[in-house]
Design an enzyme around this catalytic site. Structure first.
Site: not given
Ligand code: DQA
Length: 146
Positions: A9-10, A17, A22, A73, A76, A97, A99, A106
């Site tokens: 998501p997002n 964003r 990011y 990835n 959240a 995984e 990020h 964080r």
């Molecule tokens: C994320 C880190 C997560 O905590 C966050 O909710 C994201 C992006 C990252 O790529 O740094 O949406 O996965």
């Protein structure tokens, strides 16, 4: 060798964003550079992004037999999703995984990670480069597994 890259998501909002966290590249930019890297490495790559947990669970479930490994990835959902962890455990495909940020440095709520236990490893904190490093790691793993 065929790899599926999943984004949660997002991540469709990358570019606009929170760019201080990011970066400024869009998801399309990241996918394009991954496609180029995959071509150089001689591997096939597909991409899937969804804001919907169930859609990600379904896509992982369908990946068995079609792909050799996953780059994921979970965004959240990393911090909340038993369903995604279970999906990864069920298909037994090696998953790296990814990020963009380093969730470990964080907020407290990002310290919980439900998905990593179902993965062979993690790359975090290198923004868009995390994805390329994850691809190298996964290819290395797939070539060397006995
Ligand atoms: C994320 C880190 C997560 O905590 C966050 O909710 C994201 C992006 C990252 O790529 O740094 O949406 O996965």
């Amino acid at each position: 060798m065929k790899i599926l890259v999943l984004n949660g998501p997002n991540l469709n909002l990358l570019g606009r964003r929170e760019p201080d966290i990011y970066g400024r590249l869009t998801l399309a930019d990241i996918e394009e550079s991954m496609r180029g890297h995959a071509r150089k490495c001689g591997v096939e790559v597909d991409f899937f992004q969804s804001n919907d947990e169930g859609a990600l669970v379904s896509r992982i479930g369908e990946a068995a037999g079609l792909y050799d490994g996953l780059i994921f990835n979970p965004a959240a959902y990393t911090h909340t999703s038993v369903a995604l962890r279970d999906a990864l455990m069920a298909v037994k495909l090696p998953c790296v995984e990814v990020h963009l940020s380093n969730p470990q440095n964080r907020e407290d709520f990002r310290q919980a990670n439900l998905t990593l236990g179902a993965c062979i490893g993690q790359v975090s904190g290198f923004r868009d480069r995390s994805y390329i490093l994850a691809m190298d790691g996964l290819i290395h793993y797939l070539k060397n597994k006995s």
